[in-house]
Scaffold this motif. Structure first.
Motif, PDB file in Angstrom:
ATOM      1  N   PRO A   7       0.804  -1.233   0.000  1.00  0.00           N
ATOM      2  CA  PRO A   7       0.000   0.000   0.000  1.00  0.00           C
ATOM      3  C   PRO A   7       0.832   1.275   0.000  1.00  0.00           C
ATOM      4  O   PRO A   7       0.345   2.331  -0.384  1.00  0.00           O
ATOM      5  N   GLU A   8       2.117   1.166   0.436  1.00  0.00           N
ATOM      6  CA  GLU A   8       2.934   2.383   0.503  1.00  0.00           C
ATOM      7  C   GLU A   8       3.536   2.797  -0.845  1.00  0.00           C
ATOM      8  O   GLU A   8       4.190   3.838  -0.955  1.00  0.00           O
TER       9      GLU A   8
ATOM     10  N   PHE B 243       3.933   4.445  -4.348  1.00  0.00           N
ATOM     11  CA  PHE B 243       3.326   5.655  -4.917  1.00  0.00           C
ATOM     12  C   PHE B 243       3.869   5.923  -6.320  1.00  0.00           C
ATOM     13  O   PHE B 243       4.839   5.301  -6.767  1.00  0.00           O
TER      14      PHE B 243
ATOM     15  N   ARG C 125       1.496  10.488  -5.049  1.00  0.00           N
ATOM     16  CA  ARG C 125       0.241   9.889  -4.593  1.00  0.00           C
ATOM     17  C   ARG C 125       0.335   8.362  -4.661  1.00  0.00           C
ATOM     18  O   ARG C 125       0.934   7.811  -5.582  1.00  0.00           O
ATOM     19  N   SER C 126      -0.275   7.710  -3.691  1.00  0.00           N
ATOM     20  CA  SER C 126      -0.267   6.244  -3.700  1.00  0.00           C
ATOM     21  C   SER C 126      -1.061   5.741  -4.898  1.00  0.00           C
ATOM     22  O   SER C 126      -1.982   6.420  -5.385  1.00  0.00           O
TER      23      SER C 126
ATOM     24  N   LYS D   9      -3.237   3.507  -5.051  1.00  0.00           N
ATOM     25  CA  LYS D   9      -4.658   3.294  -4.740  1.00  0.00           C
ATOM     26  C   LYS D   9      -5.450   4.589  -4.847  1.00  0.00           C
ATOM     27  O   LYS D   9      -6.656   4.576  -5.039  1.00  0.00           O
ATOM     28  N   GLU D  10      -4.759   5.727  -4.693  1.00  0.00           N
ATOM     29  CA  GLU D  10      -5.445   7.021  -4.802  1.00  0.00           C
ATOM     30  C   GLU D  10      -5.776   7.373  -6.249  1.00  0.00           C
ATOM     31  O   GLU D  10      -6.638   8.213  -6.505  1.00  0.00           O
TER      32      GLU D  10
ATOM     33  N   ASN E 280      -0.546  -1.477  -9.699  1.00  0.00           N
ATOM     34  CA  ASN E 280      -1.170  -1.753  -8.404  1.00  0.00           C
ATOM     35  C   ASN E 280      -1.680  -3.190  -8.306  1.00  0.00           C
ATOM     36  O   ASN E 280      -1.705  -3.781  -7.225  1.00  0.00           O
TER      37      ASN E 280
END
Length: 347
Positions: A133-134, A136, A191-192, A194-195, A230
């Motif tokens: 998750p980290e 980016f 930005r990650s 997931k964003e 991702n």
């Protein structure tokens, strides 16, 4: 209820499994008597083999007086009798040498590791990662390729690099590429992954004002590339190795086809939090694996346990050797992918 075997029956079962693994031939009582250092008559050994047969740990082929291990017998062996063979310094060096050419692209590293393990074991391998998750967006780059063609590139903090060739409805110039690159990085870099949702990309497109329609194709490509990173990496190697095993011939062609489909192949890997897991025969969820073994090793990338290396082959595997080897392969792969991610963070 767990099976309970006395010491002699354990020795006999272990000897039968290791001899059958070595030769592929049914094992008789005379051969067991020659292999073991136990003071027991051939009749006693035959009685013990009969008892192991009744327990379901051995099977008897119709054409032979010898016995072969059942899948249940292999499970008992793996859980209670197997003594893993330590990897020698020479073997460690050989495995490490396979990773010496350090390609910064995690996809290439994952693919090379899977191919090396498939070549070493003569089995099929699956290597996959889910993205921590980290991770980016590190940088976005738009590169002119032709009058109306550009290359859009997304570089992530874990070292993943994805690109796509796009046809556009405007005259490509260096100034336009620099403008778009600067604008996209201002809003997306840092930005990650997931964003980077469909909704967020639409908000970025809206921020382009009069240029929104012009750049929609490029922003759509960025969204797809971020999603691809991702979703993680996946590759299957050595699948045709499975065609060479007689004991897998009923399902090997179907299994090779299955392994070519990413989601179906990933679904073959057992769920759960474990370091190494061995699924024998019908313990596997798929009918195509009913006469196969899946050995799975998980590994960390950075602080997240999100990497998987799986070995698929016949039940008649040399488990004491293969399990330590897949563990070491996974450890090396995790360390190198973690180093790659760390280097990308620092650069």
């Amino acid at each position: 209820m767990a099976l309970e075997l006395d010491n002699r029956k354990q020795k006999i079962l272990k000897a039968i499994i290791e001899e059958y693994t070595r030769t592929g031939e049914p094992v008789g009582s005379k051969r067991i008597a020659a292999l073991l250092d136990i003071t027991a008559s051939p009749a006693t050994i035959r009685n013990d083999m009969a008892a192991l047969f009744e327990m379901g740990l051995l099977e008897q082929p119709h054409t032979s007086a010898g016995r072969v291990p059942s899948h249940m017998g292999y499970r008992y062996y793996i859980d209670h009798l197997m003594q893993p063979s330590p990897i020698s310094p020479m073997e460690m060096a050989a495995i490490e040498a396979m990773f010496n050419v350090r390609d910064p692209d995690p996809d290439k590293l994952l693919s090379d590791a899977a191919q090396a393990l498939a070549d070493y074991t003569h089995c099929a391998t699956i290597s996959s990662t889910s993205t921590p998750p980290e991770v980016f967006v590190k940088r976005i780059q738009l590169i002119p390729a032709a009058e109306r063609t550009v290359i859009i590139m997304v570089i992530a903090s874990n070292g993943s690099v994805k690109s796509r060739v796009c046809r556009v409805d405007f005259q490509v110039t260096q100034n336009i590429c620099e403008f778009f690159t600067s604008f996209a990085n201002d809003r997306l870099a840092g930005r990650s992954l997931k964003e980077i949702s469909d909704a967020y990309i639409n908000s970025v497109a809206f921020a382009f004002g009069d240029y929104t329609e012009v750049f929609t194709t490029l922003l759509s490509a960025i969204y797809s590339l971020c999603k691809e990173i991702n979703d993680g990496q996946f590759c299957a190697k050595g699948t045709t190795n499975l065609l060479s095993y007689d004991e897998m011939k009923d399902f090997s062609k179907d299994l090779v086809l299955l392994l070519s489909q990413k989601q179906k192949a990933i679904d073959l890997i057992p769920d759960g939090n474990y370091e190494v897991k061995v699924s024998v025969g019908k313990e596997n969820s798929s009918m195509e694996l009913s006469n196969s073994t899946v050995v799975v090793a998980k590994f960390n990338i950075g602080s997240s346990r999100c990497g998987t290396l799986a070995l698929i082959g016949p039940v008649r595997m040399e488990y004491p050797k293969l399990i330590p080897h897949i563990e070491y392969f996974a450890k090396m792969l995790g360390e190198l992918l973690s180093e790659t991610m760390e280097e990308q963070h620092l650069n």
